[in-house]
Design a protein around this motif. Structure first.
Motif, PDB file in Angstrom:
ATOM      1  N   GLY A 105       4.657 -15.965   1.090  1.00  0.00           N
ATOM      2  CA  GLY A 105       4.854 -17.395   1.255  1.00  0.00           C
ATOM      3  C   GLY A 105       4.879 -18.155  -0.054  1.00  0.00           C
ATOM      4  O   GLY A 105       5.533 -19.188  -0.169  1.00  0.00           O
ATOM      5  N   GLY A 106       4.185 -17.636  -1.065  1.00  0.00           N
ATOM      6  CA  GLY A 106       4.117 -18.321  -2.353  1.00  0.00           C
ATOM      7  C   GLY A 106       5.215 -17.955  -3.324  1.00  0.00           C
ATOM      8  O   GLY A 106       5.547 -18.739  -4.216  1.00  0.00           O
ATOM      9  N   THR A 107       5.823 -16.754  -3.142  1.00  0.00           N
ATOM     10  CA  THR A 107       6.795 -16.284  -4.135  1.00  0.00           C
ATOM     11  C   THR A 107       8.101 -15.761  -3.536  1.00  0.00           C
ATOM     12  O   THR A 107       9.092 -15.637  -4.244  1.00  0.00           O
ATOM     13  CB  THR A 107       6.199 -15.136  -4.975  1.00  0.00           C
ATOM     14  OG1 THR A 107       6.033 -13.968  -4.151  1.00  0.00           O
ATOM     15  CG2 THR A 107       4.862 -15.516  -5.570  1.00  0.00           C
ATOM     16  N   GLY A 108       8.114 -15.435  -2.249  1.00  0.00           N
ATOM     17  CA  GLY A 108       9.306 -14.852  -1.640  1.00  0.00           C
ATOM     18  C   GLY A 108       9.389 -13.342  -1.800  1.00  0.00           C
ATOM     19  O   GLY A 108      10.336 -12.718  -1.335  1.00  0.00           O
ATOM     20  N   VAL A 109       8.390 -12.735  -2.435  1.00  0.00           N
ATOM     21  CA  VAL A 109       8.353 -11.278  -2.638  1.00  0.00           C
ATOM     22  C   VAL A 109       7.317 -10.681  -1.702  1.00  0.00           C
ATOM     23  O   VAL A 109       6.167 -11.116  -1.693  1.00  0.00           O
ATOM     24  CB  VAL A 109       8.003 -10.926  -4.100  1.00  0.00           C
ATOM     25  CG1 VAL A 109       7.768  -9.436  -4.259  1.00  0.00           C
ATOM     26  CG2 VAL A 109       9.137 -11.371  -5.013  1.00  0.00           C
ATOM     27  N   PHE A 110       7.722  -9.666  -0.912  1.00  0.00           N
ATOM     28  CA  PHE A 110       6.776  -9.121   0.062  1.00  0.00           C
ATOM     29  C   PHE A 110       6.526  -7.627  -0.108  1.00  0.00           C
ATOM     30  O   PHE A 110       6.447  -6.879   0.856  1.00  0.00           O
ATOM     31  CB  PHE A 110       7.219  -9.423   1.494  1.00  0.00           C
ATOM     32  CG  PHE A 110       8.706  -9.462   1.744  1.00  0.00           C
ATOM     33  CD1 PHE A 110       9.445  -8.305   1.955  1.00  0.00           C
ATOM     34  CD2 PHE A 110       9.356 -10.681   1.789  1.00  0.00           C
ATOM     35  CE1 PHE A 110      10.793  -8.360   2.222  1.00  0.00           C
ATOM     36  CE2 PHE A 110      10.721 -10.754   2.056  1.00  0.00           C
ATOM     37  CZ  PHE A 110      11.438  -9.588   2.275  1.00  0.00           C
ATOM     38  N   VAL A 111       6.376  -7.196  -1.361  1.00  0.00           N
ATOM     39  CA  VAL A 111       6.105  -5.777  -1.624  1.00  0.00           C
ATOM     40  C   VAL A 111       4.648  -5.519  -2.005  1.00  0.00           C
ATOM     41  O   VAL A 111       4.167  -4.388  -1.912  1.00  0.00           O
ATOM     42  CB  VAL A 111       7.022  -5.224  -2.734  1.00  0.00           C
ATOM     43  CG1 VAL A 111       8.475  -5.218  -2.270  1.00  0.00           C
ATOM     44  CG2 VAL A 111       6.872  -6.019  -4.022  1.00  0.00           C
ATOM     45  N   VAL A 112       3.947  -6.547  -2.469  1.00  0.00           N
ATOM     46  CA  VAL A 112       2.572  -6.379  -2.955  1.00  0.00           C
ATOM     47  C   VAL A 112       1.622  -7.144  -2.038  1.00  0.00           C
ATOM     48  O   VAL A 112       1.845  -8.333  -1.774  1.00  0.00           O
ATOM     49  CB  VAL A 112       2.430  -6.907  -4.395  1.00  0.00           C
ATOM     50  CG1 VAL A 112       1.015  -6.706  -4.900  1.00  0.00           C
ATOM     51  CG2 VAL A 112       3.429  -6.227  -5.329  1.00  0.00           C
ATOM     52  N   PRO A 113       0.544  -6.504  -1.568  1.00  0.00           N
ATOM     53  CA  PRO A 113       0.164  -5.093  -1.746  1.00  0.00           C
ATOM     54  C   PRO A 113       0.632  -4.173  -0.615  1.00  0.00           C
ATOM     55  O   PRO A 113       0.137  -3.067  -0.480  1.00  0.00           O
ATOM     56  CB  PRO A 113      -1.369  -5.173  -1.768  1.00  0.00           C
ATOM     57  CG  PRO A 113      -1.675  -6.291  -0.811  1.00  0.00           C
ATOM     58  CD  PRO A 113      -0.554  -7.290  -0.967  1.00  0.00           C
ATOM     59  N   ALA A 114       1.570  -4.651   0.223  1.00  0.00           N
ATOM     60  CA  ALA A 114       1.963  -3.889   1.411  1.00  0.00           C
ATOM     61  C   ALA A 114       2.497  -2.500   1.072  1.00  0.00           C
ATOM     62  O   ALA A 114       2.115  -1.507   1.700  1.00  0.00           O
ATOM     63  CB  ALA A 114       3.009  -4.674   2.203  1.00  0.00           C
ATOM     64  N   VAL A 115       3.410  -2.427   0.082  1.00  0.00           N
ATOM     65  CA  VAL A 115       4.036  -1.134  -0.236  1.00  0.00           C
ATOM     66  C   VAL A 115       3.013  -0.120  -0.755  1.00  0.00           C
ATOM     67  O   VAL A 115       2.939   1.008  -0.239  1.00  0.00           O
ATOM     68  CB  VAL A 115       5.201  -1.321  -1.227  1.00  0.00           C
ATOM     69  CG1 VAL A 115       5.714   0.034  -1.714  1.00  0.00           C
ATOM     70  CG2 VAL A 115       6.340  -2.100  -0.564  1.00  0.00           C
ATOM     71  N   PRO A 116       2.200  -0.453  -1.782  1.00  0.00           N
ATOM     72  CA  PRO A 116       1.193   0.520  -2.230  1.00  0.00           C
ATOM     73  C   PRO A 116       0.229   0.918  -1.116  1.00  0.00           C
ATOM     74  O   PRO A 116      -0.185   2.084  -1.041  1.00  0.00           O
ATOM     75  CB  PRO A 116       0.465  -0.215  -3.363  1.00  0.00           C
ATOM     76  CG  PRO A 116       1.441  -1.226  -3.851  1.00  0.00           C
ATOM     77  CD  PRO A 116       2.192  -1.660  -2.633  1.00  0.00           C
ATOM     78  N   TYR A 117      -0.114  -0.022  -0.256  1.00  0.00           N
ATOM     79  CA  TYR A 117      -1.054   0.277   0.830  1.00  0.00           C
ATOM     80  C   TYR A 117      -0.455   1.272   1.817  1.00  0.00           C
ATOM     81  O   TYR A 117      -1.104   2.267   2.189  1.00  0.00           O
ATOM     82  CB  TYR A 117      -1.436  -1.007   1.550  1.00  0.00           C
ATOM     83  CG  TYR A 117      -2.261  -0.786   2.799  1.00  0.00           C
ATOM     84  CD1 TYR A 117      -3.591  -0.380   2.716  1.00  0.00           C
ATOM     85  CD2 TYR A 117      -1.707  -0.974   4.066  1.00  0.00           C
ATOM     86  CE1 TYR A 117      -4.353  -0.159   3.860  1.00  0.00           C
ATOM     87  CE2 TYR A 117      -2.457  -0.763   5.210  1.00  0.00           C
ATOM     88  CZ  TYR A 117      -3.771  -0.358   5.102  1.00  0.00           C
ATOM     89  OH  TYR A 117      -4.516  -0.137   6.241  1.00  0.00           O
ATOM     90  N   LEU A 118       0.773   1.032   2.252  1.00  0.00           N
ATOM     91  CA  LEU A 118       1.417   1.948   3.200  1.00  0.00           C
ATOM     92  C   LEU A 118       1.619   3.329   2.580  1.00  0.00           C
ATOM     93  O   LEU A 118       1.487   4.350   3.260  1.00  0.00           O
ATOM     94  CB  LEU A 118       2.754   1.365   3.673  1.00  0.00           C
ATOM     95  CG  LEU A 118       2.652   0.130   4.587  1.00  0.00           C
ATOM     96  CD1 LEU A 118       4.017  -0.470   4.833  1.00  0.00           C
ATOM     97  CD2 LEU A 118       1.977   0.487   5.906  1.00  0.00           C
ATOM     98  N   GLN A 119       1.927   3.352   1.276  1.00  0.00           N
ATOM     99  CA  GLN A 119       2.073   4.640   0.587  1.00  0.00           C
ATOM    100  C   GLN A 119       0.739   5.377   0.511  1.00  0.00           C
ATOM    101  O   GLN A 119       0.710   6.601   0.453  1.00  0.00           O
ATOM    102  CB  GLN A 119       2.636   4.422  -0.818  1.00  0.00           C
ATOM    103  CG  GLN A 119       4.089   3.980  -0.821  1.00  0.00           C
ATOM    104  CD  GLN A 119       4.594   3.603  -2.206  1.00  0.00           C
ATOM    105  OE1 GLN A 119       3.811   3.209  -3.079  1.00  0.00           O
ATOM    106  NE2 GLN A 119       5.900   3.706  -2.428  1.00  0.00           N
ATOM    107  N   ALA A 120      -0.358   4.647   0.534  1.00  0.00           N
ATOM    108  CA  ALA A 120      -1.688   5.254   0.414  1.00  0.00           C
ATOM    109  C   ALA A 120      -2.184   5.860   1.720  1.00  0.00           C
ATOM    110  O   ALA A 120      -3.212   6.540   1.734  1.00  0.00           O
ATOM    111  CB  ALA A 120      -2.696   4.211  -0.070  1.00  0.00           C
ATOM    112  N   LEU A 121      -1.465   5.611   2.821  1.00  0.00           N
ATOM    113  CA  LEU A 121      -1.912   6.096   4.119  1.00  0.00           C
ATOM    114  C   LEU A 121      -1.442   7.511   4.423  1.00  0.00           C
ATOM    115  O   LEU A 121      -1.716   8.037   5.494  1.00  0.00           O
ATOM    116  CB  LEU A 121      -1.419   5.142   5.221  1.00  0.00           C
ATOM    117  CG  LEU A 121      -2.019   3.740   5.196  1.00  0.00           C
ATOM    118  CD1 LEU A 121      -1.400   2.878   6.278  1.00  0.00           C
ATOM    119  CD2 LEU A 121      -3.541   3.790   5.367  1.00  0.00           C
ATOM    120  N   ASP A 122      -0.729   8.120   3.515  1.00  0.00           N
ATOM    121  CA  ASP A 122      -0.272   9.499   3.671  1.00  0.00           C
ATOM    122  C   ASP A 122       0.552   9.667   4.949  1.00  0.00           C
ATOM    123  O   ASP A 122       0.361  10.610   5.718  1.00  0.00           O
ATOM    124  CB  ASP A 122      -1.470  10.459   3.679  1.00  0.00           C
ATOM    125  CG  ASP A 122      -1.047  11.920   3.462  1.00  0.00           C
ATOM    126  OD1 ASP A 122      -0.012  12.140   2.809  1.00  0.00           O
ATOM    127  OD2 ASP A 122      -1.743  12.820   3.959  1.00  0.00           O
TER     128      ASP A 122
END
Length: 249
Positions: free
Chosen positions: A146-163
């Protein structure tokens, strides 16, 4: 069409062609690249309105590329709910008086994401912590969206961490990106920064984005994905630093 208007259309088209190519090669990056490049030319809210339809269409495509949609939705609904709440709640920043500082926030988000990719930051989340972490990760991702228009942080690292399995990870990312895009559109519309007239402009960006995805899928067969990702993150880091420092020096 006047020369400035034609130049604007050409720049937007080229941006989404490049962004689509990145997504075609890596499976992600279309909104990140589009916001990064367009953020150097216009306010993030304006760039975000152009992003809505290309991001939605390409991410829905990614989401339904496999059979696990329902299971993933049941598993990650707390995270998705957090994304929606955070995005809509923070949209007033990117759309309102915080628009200028949203450029700095965009730069910070891009820089952080690029560094995490270049340095291959990896962490693991144990299954027993997922239920507690997912809503928090969703809310933080939503606030940044909502503040920047970018929705990769922290969603992408988190999903990658779930194996997750490779196919499940691709679909989970598609789910997160799709929900983020819809929530961003709702948030911008709520702040009167996205209207029906903006759909036409966003629709024009769909064709180069899809063409870029097609090109990227063919490029992926001819080059090393690791090499491409490294240069992608280097370019993203340069964009992020430029945006980050614009209002600080």
């Amino acid at each position: 069409m006047t020369s400035p208007a034609a130049a604007h259309v050409a720049i937007v088209g080229l941006t989404f062609l490049i962004a689509g190519t990145v997504k075609g090669v890596t499976g992600m990056g279309l909104p990140t690249v589009a916001m990064g490049v367009l953020g150097t030319l216009m306010l993030p809210a304006q760039a975000a309105t152009l992003l809505i339809l290309p991001s939605l269409i390409t991410n829905v495509w990614q989401l339904f590329a496999g059979p696990g949609v329902i299971g993933l939705a049941k598993r990650f609904w707390p995270m998705m709910a957090g994304i929606v709440a955070g995005t809509i709640g923070a949209a007033s920043f990117i759309a309102g008086s915080g628009g200028t500082w949203a450029v700095t926030g965009l730069g910070a988000a891009l820089t952080l994401y690029a560094m995490s990719g270049l340095f291959a930051w990896r962490f693991a989340v144990k299954p027993e912590y997922e239920r507690r972490l997912s809503p928090a990760v969703g809310i933080v991702t939503g606030l940044i969206t909502g503040g920047t228009g970018v929705f990769v942080v922290p969603a992408v690292p988190y999903l990658q961490a779930l194996d997750l399995k490779k196919e499940d990870l691709v679909q989970a990312l598609g789910l997160s990106f799709t929900v983020s895009t819809v929530a961003l559109a709702i948030g911008l519309a709520r702040e009167n920064a996205f209207a029906i007239g903006d759909v036409n402009n966003s629709l024009l960006a769909v064709v180069p984005a899809l063409l870029g995805m097609w090109i990227g899928q063919h490029v992926r067969e001819r080059i090393s994905p690791a090499t491409f990702r490294r240069w992608f993150f280097i370019c993203l880091l340069a964009l992020g630093l430029q945006l980050l420092l614009r209002h600080l020096i």
